[in-house]
Design an enzyme around this catalytic site. Structure first.
Site, PDB file in Angstrom:
ATOM      1  CB  ALA A 237      42.893  39.976  41.317  1.00 53.41           C
ATOM      2  CE  LYS A 238      50.451  36.026  39.116  1.00 54.36           C
ATOM      3  NZ  LYS A 238      51.778  36.415  39.722  1.00 54.36           N
ATOM      4  NE  ARG A 239      40.741  39.441  37.429  1.00 53.02           N
ATOM      5  CZ  ARG A 239      40.039  40.271  37.964  1.00 53.02           C
ATOM      6  NH1 ARG A 239      40.062  41.476  37.559  1.00 53.02           N
ATOM      7  NH2 ARG A 239      39.201  39.983  38.877  1.00 53.02           N
ATOM      8  N   GLY A 241      48.349  42.240  38.831  1.00 49.00           N
ATOM      9  CA  GLY A 241      49.682  42.277  38.960  1.00 49.00           C
ATOM     10  C   GLY A 241      50.357  42.312  40.154  1.00 49.00           C
TER      11      GLY A 241
END
Ligand code: GLU
Ligand code: ZN
Length: 281
Positions: A237-239, A241
């Protein structure tokens, strides 16, 4: 004819897991001489960022995929209203005014889909001054629908058992349909014959199969694919990184080469492909 789809929600950029999912859907359609559809799932009003849809198209192009685009969910609200009305008339939908905090306070069981709703609003007169969601009365729905099965390409025939999710929300307080209702209706309307998506959504299919039965929709096959995991074993997931596809695109990476590596199961550094099915058997 085989028709597959990729159905991203424009509330964050696409990352490698999405690329993998789109490639699986694209290739399964093309191998069968069928159609690969793109559907933008933008009914999540507050979180939707319309400008992302264009980024998504550029990302898919960069990966070397070809698709037909069908109308975005925000243009299909009438069909969601109509289906909710039919379910209400069938007696399998009821209003729920509970807040998240109220549901949490009743200490419900946790399910893969989140909390199991304890049914407090079922059969009670609801307070018309409070915003209401509409929930599926699962017991009545199952009694109407009877025994159901569905088939996954990898996992085989499944008995549809949505009870682990309880009375799911079909019409949200802040949106005209929940993911379950909107995606199921759209897959029917778009003529999707093979629903491809990550194995994390495997058990949600029990609900979708039930909705298809109640609404008289055609029943597709499913293909739940392995997930890309980061070096801690978590879903990408983007969060956490991982660079988005548009970051990679902007950095001058070769999208077609990346797509080829994903097809061959060669993951970028630090990323692994979960064995199939991920936690579902
Ligand atoms: N919009 C959903 C998502 O991005 C699609 C899930 C599905 O393929 O059914 O997770
Ligand atoms: Zn309630």
């Amino acid at each position: 004819m085989t028709t597959t789809r990729f159905a991203p929600s424009p509330n964050g950029p696409l990352h490698l897991g999405h690329a993998y999912s789109a490639i699986v859907a694209h290739d399964l359609a093309k191998e069968a001489g069928g159609r690969f559809l793109l559907r933008i799932e933008d009914i999540d009003g507050a979180r939707s960022r319309p400008e992302l849809a264009d980024e998504f198209r550029r990302d898919l192009e960069w990966l070397g995929l070809e698709w037909d685009e069908v109308p975005a969910q925000s243009t299909r609200l009438d069909s969601y209203h109509a289906a909710a009305e039919r379910l209400r008339e069938m007696g399998v939908l009821y209003p729920c005014t509970c807040t998240r905090a109220e549901i949490e306070a009743l200490a419900p069981r946790l399910s893969p889909g989140g909390m199991i709703y304890p049914g407090s609003c079922k059969g009670s007169h609801h307070d018309l001054t409070r915003p209401a969601a509409m929930r599926l009365d699962l017991e009545s729905a199952l009694a109407l629908a009877g025994e159901l099965e569905w088939e996954d390409d990898n996992a085989g025939i499944q008995r549809a058992d949505p009870r682990e999710f309880g009375d799911v929300v079909l019409v949200r307080k802040d949106a005209p349909a929940s993911y379950h209702l909107a995606a199921t209706l759209d897959d029917g309307a778009d003529g999707v014959t093979l629903v491809t998506r990550g194995a994390d959504l495997f058990s949600m299919t029990h609900i979708h199969r039930l909705l298809q039965q109640l609404l008289g929709l055609p029943v597709p096959r499913w293909h739940h694919h392995a997930l890309l995991l980061d070096d801690t074993g978590e879903k990408l997931a983007k969060r956490r990184g991982s660079p988005s596809l548009s970051d990679r695109r902007a950095a001058g990476d070769d999208g077609k080469k990346l797509a080829q590596s994903l097809r061959m199961g060669q993951m970028p550094c630090g990323i692994t492909l979960s064995g199939f099915p991920h936690g579902v058997l």
